[in-house]
Write an enzyme that holds these catalytic residues in place. Sequence first.
Site, PDB file in Angstrom:
ATOM      1  N   LYS A   9      41.863  40.751  31.592  1.00  0.00           N
ATOM      2  CA  LYS A   9      41.419  39.393  31.275  1.00  0.00           C
ATOM      3  C   LYS A   9      39.907  39.287  31.471  1.00  0.00           C
ATOM      4  CE  LYS A   9      42.863  38.262  35.951  1.00  0.00           C
ATOM      5  NZ  LYS A   9      43.795  37.538  36.796  1.00  0.00           N
TER       6      LYS A   9
ATOM      7  N   ARG B 211      50.549  28.019  42.063  1.00  0.00           N
ATOM      8  CA  ARG B 211      49.742  27.852  40.864  1.00  0.00           C
ATOM      9  C   ARG B 211      50.658  27.858  39.638  1.00  0.00           C
ATOM     10  NH1 ARG B 211      44.934  32.171  39.626  1.00  0.00           N
ATOM     11  NH2 ARG B 211      46.724  33.520  39.245  1.00  0.00           N
TER      12      ARG B 211
ATOM     13  N   HIS C 279      52.714  36.489  42.653  1.00  0.00           N
ATOM     14  CA  HIS C 279      51.286  36.767  42.849  1.00  0.00           C
ATOM     15  C   HIS C 279      50.860  36.361  44.266  1.00  0.00           C
ATOM     16  CE1 HIS C 279      47.247  37.576  41.521  1.00  0.00           C
ATOM     17  NE2 HIS C 279      46.843  36.322  41.545  1.00  0.00           N
TER      18      HIS C 279
ATOM     19  N   ARG D 170      49.393  45.491  39.952  1.00  0.00           N
ATOM     20  CA  ARG D 170      48.477  44.823  39.016  1.00  0.00           C
ATOM     21  C   ARG D 170      47.063  44.712  39.586  1.00  0.00           C
ATOM     22  NH1 ARG D 170      52.399  40.797  39.630  1.00  0.00           N
ATOM     23  NH2 ARG D 170      50.724  39.482  40.442  1.00  0.00           N
TER      24      ARG D 170
ATOM     25  N   TYR E 161       8.434  30.308  35.375  1.00  0.00           N
ATOM     26  CA  TYR E 161       8.577  28.855  35.481  1.00  0.00           C
ATOM     27  C   TYR E 161       8.370  28.357  36.915  1.00  0.00           C
ATOM     28  CZ  TYR E 161      10.832  28.725  30.877  1.00  0.00           C
ATOM     29  OH  TYR E 161      11.119  28.822  29.545  1.00  0.00           O
TER      30      TYR E 161
ATOM     31  N   CYS F 162      14.684  33.683  34.253  1.00  0.00           N
ATOM     32  CA  CYS F 162      14.751  32.794  33.091  1.00  0.00           C
ATOM     33  C   CYS F 162      16.053  33.018  32.326  1.00  0.00           C
ATOM     34  CB  CYS F 162      13.565  33.056  32.163  1.00  0.00           C
ATOM     35  SG  CYS F 162      11.977  33.018  33.009  1.00  0.00           S
ATOM     36  N   MET F 163      16.185  32.356  31.186  1.00  0.00           N
ATOM     37  CA  MET F 163      17.423  32.472  30.414  1.00  0.00           C
ATOM     38  C   MET F 163      17.610  33.874  29.836  1.00  0.00           C
ATOM     39  SD  MET F 163      18.623  30.349  27.055  1.00  0.00           S
ATOM     40  CE  MET F 163      18.338  28.736  27.772  1.00  0.00           C
ATOM     41  N   ASP F 164      16.520  34.447  29.317  1.00  0.00           N
ATOM     42  CA  ASP F 164      16.633  35.710  28.577  1.00  0.00           C
ATOM     43  C   ASP F 164      15.865  36.848  29.214  1.00  0.00           C
ATOM     44  OD1 ASP F 164      17.762  34.076  26.401  1.00  0.00           O
ATOM     45  OD2 ASP F 164      15.692  33.366  26.250  1.00  0.00           O
TER      46      ASP F 164
HETATM   47  C1  LIG Z   1      43.977  38.410  37.799  1.00  0.00           C
HETATM   48  C2  LIG Z   1      45.323  38.748  38.230  1.00  0.00           C
HETATM   49  C3  LIG Z   1      45.571  39.945  38.905  1.00  0.00           C
HETATM   50  C4  LIG Z   1      44.474  40.869  39.359  1.00  0.00           C
HETATM   51  O1  LIG Z   1      43.813  40.345  40.501  1.00  0.00           O
HETATM   52  P1  LIG Z   1      42.731  41.201  41.293  1.00  0.00           P
HETATM   53  O2  LIG Z   1      42.409  40.374  42.464  1.00  0.00           O
HETATM   54  O3  LIG Z   1      41.567  41.359  40.369  1.00  0.00           O
HETATM   55  O4  LIG Z   1      43.363  42.501  41.611  1.00  0.00           O
HETATM   56  C5  LIG Z   1      46.870  40.276  39.171  1.00  0.00           C
HETATM   57  N1  LIG Z   1      47.884  39.438  38.820  1.00  0.00           N
HETATM   58  C6  LIG Z   1      47.678  38.267  38.202  1.00  0.00           C
HETATM   59  C7  LIG Z   1      48.835  37.398  37.871  1.00  0.00           C
HETATM   60  C8  LIG Z   1      46.399  37.873  37.897  1.00  0.00           C
HETATM   61  O5  LIG Z   1      46.190  36.704  37.293  1.00  0.00           O
END
Ligand SMILES: *Cc1c(COP(=O)(O)O)cnc(C)c1O
Length: 362
Positions: free
Chosen positions: A35, A127, A155, A212, A256, A303-305
């Site tokens: 993600k 969540r 999670h 994960r 700036y 700055c921005m860039d």
């Molecule tokens: C983002 C996410 C992870 C990974 O989390 P980390 O802290 O980067 O290891 C695992 N499971 C779910 C559901 C997530 O949203």
Amino acid sequence: MSARATAHISLQALHHNLETLSQAAGGAKILLPVKANAYGHGLKLVAKVLENHPLLWGFGVASADEAWELLEERIQKPILLLTPTDPLEASRLSARGVHLSVGSSEDLGELQRGAKVQLKINTGMNRLGVRPEGVPELLNEILTRGLALEGIYSHFASADSPDLQDAALQLERFEKIHTALCSRLEPKPLFHLSNSAGVLAFGKRAAFDLIRPGIASYGYAPDPGMTGRLELKPALTLKARIGAFQTVRAGESVSYGGLWTAQRDTLAANVQIGYGDGYPRGATGKAFMRVNGELRPVLGRICMDQCMVDVSGLELKVGDEVEVFGPGDLSASRVASWVDTIDYEILTRLERGRIGRVLLEG
Ligand SMILES: *Cc1c(COP(=O)(O)O)cnc(C)c1O
């Protein structure tokens, strides 16, 4: 390559991290979160180079768009959408084989028989997901509707904390569900719980069928307090090009607001990265970059860039690259510490349209 700024991704570091994490989890396979543009590393690049790694089960994404991108790249490994999406999008993704997370009846929407789903359980994060006591009913609905139950997961909310009491409670709740369902379901779905912190804190005990780990796969600890638990290698080195030089005379100020004033004549390089690229403006007055192997201060406002870096006494030319952060003492964690945030935010903010991503082989 003429990009102003480029993220160089080390395949060797990514492989090392996947192997290290899987090993710490008793050889579990990995559902790799990609993600937020693979934590800034480049969604397509990361998915392509890791797709065929033997430890990789599949990819986790947080939006329908990210899932579509993987499908467009013809990624063959399973894709799990970790967040809810609207029913139409869910049906479309499902028709393409994407696994959807379901944590309520509403999430089942219009899904057709055979749609791949993973049951999301709320063991304490509060969540997403169904509470443990609601599992039998939702499970029943999934099975009656003829959906394909591919996984059951939860999670951790605070496995990165020094006090693991809450995380241990979540683990126990999930273990109970695992014990209760594991032998009852045929085919057996994949059970998974651990994010990076879960792997570092509980190892094999919280591994189940898959892990994960996101941030740790990219080489960073989920919390500074967990640094060094496993030997992880940051996979991303961010470099930016020098666009010009200015000789600043003693007494003159730079950028700036004139926040920084030269005490002596100073050679300043205009480095082509700024907050528009995701390099935090709040690091003004604290930031360093590595130039020809030396840590050199960023002068005045970011700055921005672009920003200005003290390169007095160094041999450089326009087009040379400066290291913004990477493995070692100038890490994303160090940048995060300047602006009081977490490594995740520094990595995921790296602007996708403005920063090039290239693979470093070996
Ligand atoms: C983002 C996410 C992870 C990974 O989390 P980390 O802290 O980067 O290891 C695992 N499971 C779910 C559901 C997530 O949203």
